[in-house]
Design a protein around this motif. Structure first.
Motif, PDB file in Angstrom:
ATOM      1  N   GLY A 248     -44.433  -8.075   7.259  1.00 32.80           N
ATOM      2  CA  GLY A 248     -44.375  -7.667   5.868  1.00 32.80           C
ATOM      3  C   GLY A 248     -42.914  -7.423   5.529  1.00 32.80           C
ATOM      4  O   GLY A 248     -42.179  -6.854   6.334  1.00 32.80           O
ATOM      5  N   VAL A 249     -42.486  -7.864   4.361  1.00 30.78           N
ATOM      6  CA  VAL A 249     -41.081  -7.744   3.960  1.00 30.78           C
ATOM      7  C   VAL A 249     -41.010  -7.113   2.576  1.00 30.78           C
ATOM      8  O   VAL A 249     -41.815  -7.441   1.702  1.00 30.78           O
ATOM      9  N   THR A 250     -40.040  -6.252   2.387  1.00 31.56           N
ATOM     10  CA  THR A 250     -39.741  -5.767   1.049  1.00 31.56           C
ATOM     11  C   THR A 250     -38.328  -6.204   0.685  1.00 31.56           C
ATOM     12  O   THR A 250     -37.441  -6.263   1.536  1.00 31.56           O
ATOM     13  N   TYR A 251     -38.148  -6.526  -0.575  1.00 35.55           N
ATOM     14  CA  TYR A 251     -36.886  -7.054  -1.093  1.00 35.55           C
ATOM     15  C   TYR A 251     -36.337  -6.079  -2.120  1.00 35.55           C
ATOM     16  O   TYR A 251     -37.023  -5.714  -3.073  1.00 35.55           O
ATOM     17  N   ASP A 252     -35.108  -5.663  -1.917  1.00 33.00           N
ATOM     18  CA  ASP A 252     -34.436  -4.706  -2.785  1.00 33.00           C
ATOM     19  C   ASP A 252     -33.147  -5.352  -3.302  1.00 33.00           C
ATOM     20  O   ASP A 252     -32.081  -5.209  -2.700  1.00 33.00           O
ATOM     21  N   PRO A 253     -33.230  -6.101  -4.417  1.00 34.19           N
ATOM     22  CA  PRO A 253     -32.040  -6.797  -4.898  1.00 34.19           C
ATOM     23  C   PRO A 253     -30.915  -5.853  -5.313  1.00 34.19           C
ATOM     24  O   PRO A 253     -29.739  -6.200  -5.155  1.00 34.19           O
ATOM     25  N   GLU A 254     -31.240  -4.670  -5.803  1.00 30.21           N
ATOM     26  CA  GLU A 254     -30.202  -3.726  -6.224  1.00 30.21           C
ATOM     27  C   GLU A 254     -29.288  -3.360  -5.060  1.00 30.21           C
ATOM     28  O   GLU A 254     -28.080  -3.233  -5.214  1.00 30.21           O
ATOM     29  N   ALA A 255     -29.878  -3.207  -3.872  1.00 27.74           N
ATOM     30  CA  ALA A 255     -29.103  -2.873  -2.672  1.00 27.74           C
ATOM     31  C   ALA A 255     -28.678  -4.119  -1.897  1.00 27.74           C
ATOM     32  O   ALA A 255     -27.889  -4.015  -0.956  1.00 27.74           O
ATOM     33  N   GLY A 256     -29.216  -5.277  -2.271  1.00 29.44           N
ATOM     34  CA  GLY A 256     -28.916  -6.495  -1.534  1.00 29.44           C
ATOM     35  C   GLY A 256     -29.526  -6.497  -0.147  1.00 29.44           C
ATOM     36  O   GLY A 256     -28.949  -7.043   0.793  1.00 29.44           O
ATOM     37  N   LEU A 257     -30.731  -5.894  -0.025  1.00 30.54           N
ATOM     38  CA  LEU A 257     -31.375  -5.736   1.277  1.00 30.54           C
ATOM     39  C   LEU A 257     -32.810  -6.245   1.279  1.00 30.54           C
ATOM     40  O   LEU A 257     -33.502  -6.177   0.267  1.00 30.54           O
ATOM     41  N   ALA A 258     -33.236  -6.705   2.435  1.00 39.15           N
ATOM     42  CA  ALA A 258     -34.649  -6.899   2.737  1.00 39.15           C
ATOM     43  C   ALA A 258     -34.942  -5.995   3.927  1.00 39.15           C
ATOM     44  O   ALA A 258     -34.059  -5.737   4.762  1.00 39.15           O
ATOM     45  N   ARG A 259     -36.178  -5.495   3.994  1.00 41.87           N
ATOM     46  CA  ARG A 259     -36.545  -4.568   5.061  1.00 41.87           C
ATOM     47  C   ARG A 259     -37.868  -4.975   5.694  1.00 41.87           C
ATOM     48  O   ARG A 259     -38.792  -5.401   5.001  1.00 41.87           O
ATOM     49  N   VAL A 260     -37.930  -4.785   7.009  1.00 40.78           N
ATOM     50  CA  VAL A 260     -39.142  -5.034   7.786  1.00 40.78           C
ATOM     51  C   VAL A 260     -39.360  -3.802   8.655  1.00 40.78           C
ATOM     52  O   VAL A 260     -38.444  -3.376   9.369  1.00 40.78           O
ATOM     53  N   ILE A 261     -40.557  -3.212   8.592  1.00 40.28           N
ATOM     54  CA  ILE A 261     -40.864  -2.103   9.490  1.00 40.28           C
ATOM     55  C   ILE A 261     -41.552  -2.672  10.724  1.00 40.28           C
ATOM     56  O   ILE A 261     -42.336  -3.618  10.639  1.00 40.28           O
ATOM     57  N   THR A 262     -41.234  -2.085  11.879  1.00 37.50           N
ATOM     58  CA  THR A 262     -41.778  -2.591  13.138  1.00 37.50           C
ATOM     59  C   THR A 262     -41.607  -1.542  14.223  1.00 37.50           C
ATOM     60  O   THR A 262     -41.020  -0.484  13.989  1.00 37.50           O
TER      61      THR A 262
END
Length: 134
Positions: free
Chosen positions: A39-53
């Motif tokens: 699962g991925v979340t995209y945060d364009p304001e921060a320029g980040l994508a995040r994956v929890i694992t």
């Protein structure tokens, strides 16, 4: 088609807000690709994508093996003729507030709170490129 990582089109961003299983590609120490569903979340304001694992996962080991600069990775999602890829440099974050924020973002996108995991970490991807169609 290229997209601005920090200012994506409304359609591209909407696609990243929909519920989709994604893939994460990390380089193994021998250079070969390791591809897993995430699962991925995209945060364009921060320029980040995040994956929890979990901190014991192969994807985390691959990123850590790349050294302190992190590993070049890609996350991708596909639905019929629509697709989107985010590329960048991944590092592993363990700070409780960073993990909690990533879990909150995951819960919002996937409408599901993940089970508690004391070994949870965040793969944080500093985005350099966004591509997609649809």
């Amino acid at each position: 088609m290229a997209h601005d990582v920090r200012d994506p089109s409304p359609d591209f961003l909407a696609f990243w807000r929909e519920h989709h299983v994604c893939t994460l590609t990390t380089p193994r120490p021998d250079g070969s690709p390791h591809v897993v569903p995430v699962g991925v979340t995209y945060d364009p304001e921060a320029g980040l994508a995040r994956v929890i694992t979990s901190k014991n996962s192969t994807k985390v080991a691959n990123i850590l093996a790349a050294g302190p600069e992190g590993a070049r990775v890609a996350v991708c999602q596909v639905k019929k003729g629509r697709w989107a890829t985010l590329e960048g440099r991944a590092t592993v974050r363990t700070e409780p507030e960073v993990v909690a924020d990533a879990v909150s973002r995951y819960t919002e996108r996937y409408d599901r709170t993940p089970a508690p995991n004391p070994d949870r970490v965040v793969i944080e991807i500093a985005l350099e490129r966004a591509l997609g169609r649809g």
